[in-house]
Design an enzyme around this catalytic site. Structure first.
Site, PDB file in Angstrom:
ATOM      1  N   HIS A 261      68.690  23.382  17.521  1.00 30.79           N
ATOM      2  CA  HIS A 261      67.248  23.164  17.638  1.00 30.79           C
ATOM      3  C   HIS A 261      66.875  22.194  18.759  1.00 30.79           C
ATOM      4  O   HIS A 261      65.945  22.461  19.535  1.00 30.79           O
ATOM      5  CB  HIS A 261      66.714  22.658  16.303  1.00 30.79           C
ATOM      6  CG  HIS A 261      65.228  22.581  16.221  1.00 30.79           C
ATOM      7  ND1 HIS A 261      64.414  23.686  16.361  1.00 30.79           N
ATOM      8  CD2 HIS A 261      64.391  21.524  16.012  1.00 30.79           C
ATOM      9  CE1 HIS A 261      63.150  23.322  16.241  1.00 30.79           C
ATOM     10  NE2 HIS A 261      63.104  22.022  16.034  1.00 30.79           N
TER      11      HIS A 261
ATOM     12  N   ASP B 152      68.506  28.044  14.012  1.00 28.05           N
ATOM     13  CA  ASP B 152      68.980  27.080  15.015  1.00 28.05           C
ATOM     14  C   ASP B 152      69.443  25.765  14.390  1.00 28.05           C
ATOM     15  O   ASP B 152      69.593  24.761  15.080  1.00 28.05           O
ATOM     16  CB  ASP B 152      67.897  26.816  16.068  1.00 28.05           C
ATOM     17  CG  ASP B 152      66.635  26.164  15.495  1.00 28.05           C
ATOM     18  OD1 ASP B 152      66.671  25.653  14.359  1.00 28.05           O
ATOM     19  OD2 ASP B 152      65.599  26.156  16.192  1.00 28.05           O
TER      20      ASP B 152
ATOM     21  N   SER C 297      59.313  23.150  18.822  1.00 23.81           N
ATOM     22  CA  SER C 297      59.258  22.931  17.384  1.00 23.81           C
ATOM     23  C   SER C 297      57.807  22.878  16.894  1.00 23.81           C
ATOM     24  O   SER C 297      57.021  23.769  17.174  1.00 23.81           O
ATOM     25  CB  SER C 297      60.037  21.655  17.043  1.00 23.81           C
ATOM     26  OG  SER C 297      60.295  21.558  15.665  1.00 23.81           O
TER      27      SER C 297
END
Length: 413
Positions: free
Chosen positions: A392, A360, A198
């Site tokens: 995610h 995601d 991320s």
């Protein structure tokens, strides 16, 4: 003398001479490093590692709040601090205070926050030190690495940071990261593999864009990118406008909004014009619509003008057209409904209706595919791996992710 005895004595003599030599060879082999795989550095995303705080506050927002503590305590993630009323204490402690003169953030008066466990993995394996499943993050991946022959805190290390801030305020972190990478190179006899998730990818891109190519060629073997928001994230506009409780029912979105706005990294992750069309509307309201050209007006209309300064401070921190300059593996989730735009009937203090796109669940597909542009802009290989149906956070424990990582690290076919 019997010829047989002579031969035996000759063999014994030679054996006696050979044994010390063989012993020395064996000891030399033992002295060689057993390392046969590259050392690994794990870099978490937003909210992705523990934070600790110590208090000596001149005042508190509620009589139930602690004014002073003798030692550091877990500020994030501690589920007990997110309960009704107590959450007001937590928000007052974890928020940042923006200074328009210095263009930097400060801790609230009487609050000191630190990042525990740099170089260790514990603070990003479980966000909650109690190791509850709800706070599990890098745990499954680290367990897999251990199963492949790695050792926590030695050849696999974590690089946690204060994720509330953007890279321009975390200078000492990058110095420590560089020193740790160079140390691991010396200890384990080879370059490091970076594995980021991320927002951690944005941190690593910032770091790599500021390193000489010779340094990267020597110390970095590969960069494995998981769910990277290269072009920003659409849901950031909702976070700033009306807050996002991430489906945690005990937390009101407007309650958490103050903390989310105060984190400079939130404004840093707004969508960028190198990925999104200038004409795309992200927020619809009865009186105005907002594209990425309307950020200044957006911040004015939500009553948070500090956010505009934060965005100006951070929007140029990474260069979209400048590749990382190392072997790059981009893994990304698809097929999960991902917030793409928002319709507000009462802006900004009511939850919006959400229009979804591909991604995601957090990072939009348009954003993560930005790494495709680097395939023609650097000599090092850029590989992409789609993870269909991978959410995610869940992608860190995804079987395809782990198998891919194992191939990169152990060079398996």
């Amino acid at each position: 003398m019997d010829r047989h005895l002579c031969i035996c004595r000759e063999i014994q003599l030679r054996s006696g001479l050979l044994f010390p030599f063989l012993l020395l060879m064996m000891l030399a082999d033992l002295a060689l490093p057993a390392q046969r795989h590259p050392p690994v550095v794990l870099v978490p995303g937003d909210l992705g590692n523990q934070l600790e705080a110590k208090l000596d506050k001149p005042k508190v927002v509620h009589y139930l709040c602690s004014k002073r503590t003798d030692s550091y305590f877990t500020l994030w993630l501690n589920l007990e601090l997110l309960l009704p009323v107590i959450i007001d204490c937590w928000i007052d402690n974890i928020r940042l205070v923006y200074n328009r003169t210095s263009r930097t953030t400060q801790f609230p008066d009487g609050v000191d926050v630190r990042v525990p466990g740099f170089g260790e993995t514990f603070s990003l394996e479980f966000l909650d030190p109690s190791k509850r499943n709800v706070g599990s993050y890098f745990y499954t991946m680290v367990e897999s690495l251990v199963g492949w022959g790695y050792t926590r805190g030695e050849d696999v290390r974590g690089a946690p940071y204060d994720w509330r801030r953007a890279p321009n305020e975390n200078g000492p972190y990058f110095l420590a990261l560089q020193e740790m990478i160079e140390e691991m190179y010396q200890m384990y006899g080879g370059p490091v593999v970076l594995v980021a998730h991320s927002m951690g990818n944005m941190y690593m891109l910032y770091f790599l864009q500021r390193q000489p190519q010779a340094w990267k060629d020597k110390y970095i073997q590969a960069f494995v990118s998981l769910g990277a928001p290269w072009g920003g994230v659409a849901k950031t506009l909702r976070v700033l406008a009306s807050g996002d409780n991430n489906r945690i029912p005990v937390i009101g979105p407007l309650k958490i909004r103050e903390q989310q706005r105060s984190a400079v990294s939130t404004s840093w992750l707004l969508p960028y014009n190198h990925t999104w069309s200038h004409e795309k509307v992200f927020v619809y309201t009865p009186t105005a619509n907002y594209t990425l050209r309307d950020y200044h007006r957006f911040f004015q209309d939500i009553g948070f003008e500090d956010g505009w300064f934060m965005r100006q401070d951070t929007q140029g921190l990474v260069e979209a057209l400048v590749p990382p300059g190392v072997e790059l593996h981009c893994l990304y989730g698809t097929g999960v409904p991902t917030p793409n735009s928002f319709y507000y009937e009462n802006f900004p203090d009511r939850d919006p209706k959400i229009c979804f796109g591909d991604g995601d669940g957090t990072v939009n597909l348009e954003s993560v595919l930005q790494c495709q542009a680097w395939q023609s802009r650097q000599e090092h290989k850029v590989s992409l791996q789609e993870l269909p149906g991978s959410e995610h956070i869940e992608m860190l424990a995804n079987a395809t992710t782990l198998a891919y990582l194992k191939r990169v690290l152990l060079e398996e076919p």
